[in-house]
Design a protein around this motif. Structure first.
Motif, mmCIF file in Angstrom:
data_model
loop_
_atom_site.group_PDB
_atom_site.id
_atom_site.type_symbol
_atom_site.label_atom_id
_atom_site.label_comp_id
_atom_site.label_asym_id
_atom_site.label_seq_id
_atom_site.Cartn_x
_atom_site.Cartn_y
_atom_site.Cartn_z
ATOM 1 N N GLY A 145 -9.000 20.629 17.395
ATOM 2 C CA GLY A 145 -9.635 19.372 17.751
ATOM 3 C C GLY A 145 -10.170 18.646 16.540
ATOM 4 O O GLY A 145 -9.829 18.952 15.386
ATOM 5 N N LYS A 146 -11.044 17.665 16.815
ATOM 6 C CA LYS A 146 -11.655 16.865 15.756
ATOM 7 C C LYS A 146 -13.095 16.565 16.124
ATOM 8 O O LYS A 146 -13.440 16.414 17.297
ATOM 9 C CB LYS A 146 -10.877 15.578 15.518
ATOM 10 N N ILE A 147 -13.931 16.494 15.085
ATOM 11 C CA ILE A 147 -15.345 16.158 15.239
ATOM 12 C C ILE A 147 -15.623 14.974 14.328
ATOM 13 O O ILE A 147 -15.335 15.035 13.118
ATOM 14 C CB ILE A 147 -16.262 17.349 14.895
ATOM 15 N N VAL A 148 -16.186 13.916 14.883
ATOM 16 C CA VAL A 148 -16.460 12.693 14.139
ATOM 17 C C VAL A 148 -17.953 12.609 13.888
ATOM 18 O O VAL A 148 -18.763 12.669 14.825
ATOM 19 C CB VAL A 148 -15.971 11.448 14.905
ATOM 20 N N ILE A 149 -18.318 12.483 12.592
ATOM 21 C CA ILE A 149 -19.721 12.334 12.186
ATOM 22 C C ILE A 149 -19.803 11.079 11.331
ATOM 23 O O ILE A 149 -19.483 11.096 10.140
ATOM 24 C CB ILE A 149 -20.215 13.562 11.399
ATOM 25 N N GLY A 150 -20.215 9.975 11.928
ATOM 26 C CA GLY A 150 -20.252 8.715 11.195
ATOM 27 C C GLY A 150 -18.839 8.270 10.842
ATOM 28 O O GLY A 150 -17.976 8.115 11.709
ATOM 29 N N ASP A 151 -18.588 8.072 9.532
ATOM 30 C CA ASP A 151 -17.248 7.684 9.088
ATOM 31 C C ASP A 151 -16.446 8.885 8.596
ATOM 32 O O ASP A 151 -15.407 8.718 7.950
ATOM 33 C CB ASP A 151 -17.346 6.640 7.972
ATOM 34 N N ILE A 152 -16.925 10.087 8.899
ATOM 35 C CA ILE A 152 -16.266 11.317 8.456
ATOM 36 C C ILE A 152 -15.716 12.040 9.677
ATOM 37 O O ILE A 152 -16.394 12.147 10.709
ATOM 38 C CB ILE A 152 -17.240 12.220 7.679
#
Length: 252
Positions: A136-143
């Protein structure tokens, strides 16, 4: 008339295939492969060979150093739960404000939906257990963090020097040719040295040479006698000088 069927020759594996087969294959649980994406570009990618926690944050001690709002200086994004590392299971920790999607055995689910099923941590974190099939993917702000579980890379053999280097320079020398060349060098240069030395000169009788030198000294004639002027000659010379002096004075 039918011809007997001939089996096609079996192709031998290439050299690279044989080398890959010879490498020891790593066994054990899968490991995490994590990619860090920022601005639509992968700026960092790691395979966590040693099963351990994955720390993110602004601290330089973290595995991934990021500056994102709402993330502490050190945050355990992937936590390995269990006393035995080989049997321990990875868990995903996330905070409010983090978004993303995870593919689990039950299907693809976003993080907001998993909050009702997640275990709440002491610092307001949400914890979800991950299997080796999860990704999967985890989005933290623009990262964005992309993750998946992959087979551990094969164990790399220790680098070894080539056989020619291990055996040393002496194994590459043709000793038979070297010995023959050395003896030939000594023989030829020794012969040339003998020709230019004084060993071939005739012997000189030193006693006869000294005797001849003494005889030549004895035959040297005596020196002529030294002439000494007498008193008469001196008086005549003196008178002549006085007469010449008086004539010079009279003329003056």
């Amino acid at each position: 008339m039918t011809q007997p069927y001939a089996e096609p020759p079996k192709s031998r594996p290439g050299q690279m295939t044989a080398v890959m087969r010879a490498l020891p294959q790593a066994t054990g649980p899968k490991v995490l492969r994590i990619g860090l994406v920022q601005g639509g570009r992968v700026i960092e990618e790691r395979v966590v060979k040693q099963r351990t926690h994955v720390m993110v944050g602004a601290s330089e001690k973290n595995m991934f150093v990021i500056n994102a709002p709402g993330v502490p200086a050190t945050f355990r994004l992937f936590e390995l739960v269990g006393s035995d590392k080989k049997r321990a299971q990875y868990h995903l920790n996330y905070l409010d404000g983090m978004t993303g999607r995870i593919a689990l055995q039950s299907g693809i689910t976003d993080l907001q939906t998993l909050k009702s099923q997640a275990h709440r941590g002491p610092q307001g974190t949400y914890q979800v257990a991950l299997t080796e099939e999860a990704r999967g993917k985890i989005v933290i702000g623009d990262i964005t963090f992309l993750f998946q579980f992959v087979a551990p890379p094969p164990v790399q053999p220790k680098p070894q020097l080539p056989v020619s280097v291990q055996s040393g320079l002496s194994s590459q020398i043709d000793w038979r040719f070297t010995i023959i060349a050395a003896f030939s060098f000594l023989f030829h240069f020794g012969a040339v040295g003998m020709l230019y030395s004084d060993w071939m000169d005739p012997e000189i009788n030193e006693e006869a040479a000294i005797a001849g030198l003494l005889d030549s000294v004895r035959n040297i004639p005596p020196p002529p006698p030294i002439e000494t002027p007498d008193a008469t000659t001196d008086a005549t010379t003196t008178g002549t000088t006085e007469v010449a002096t008086e004539r010079y004075r009279s003329l003056a």
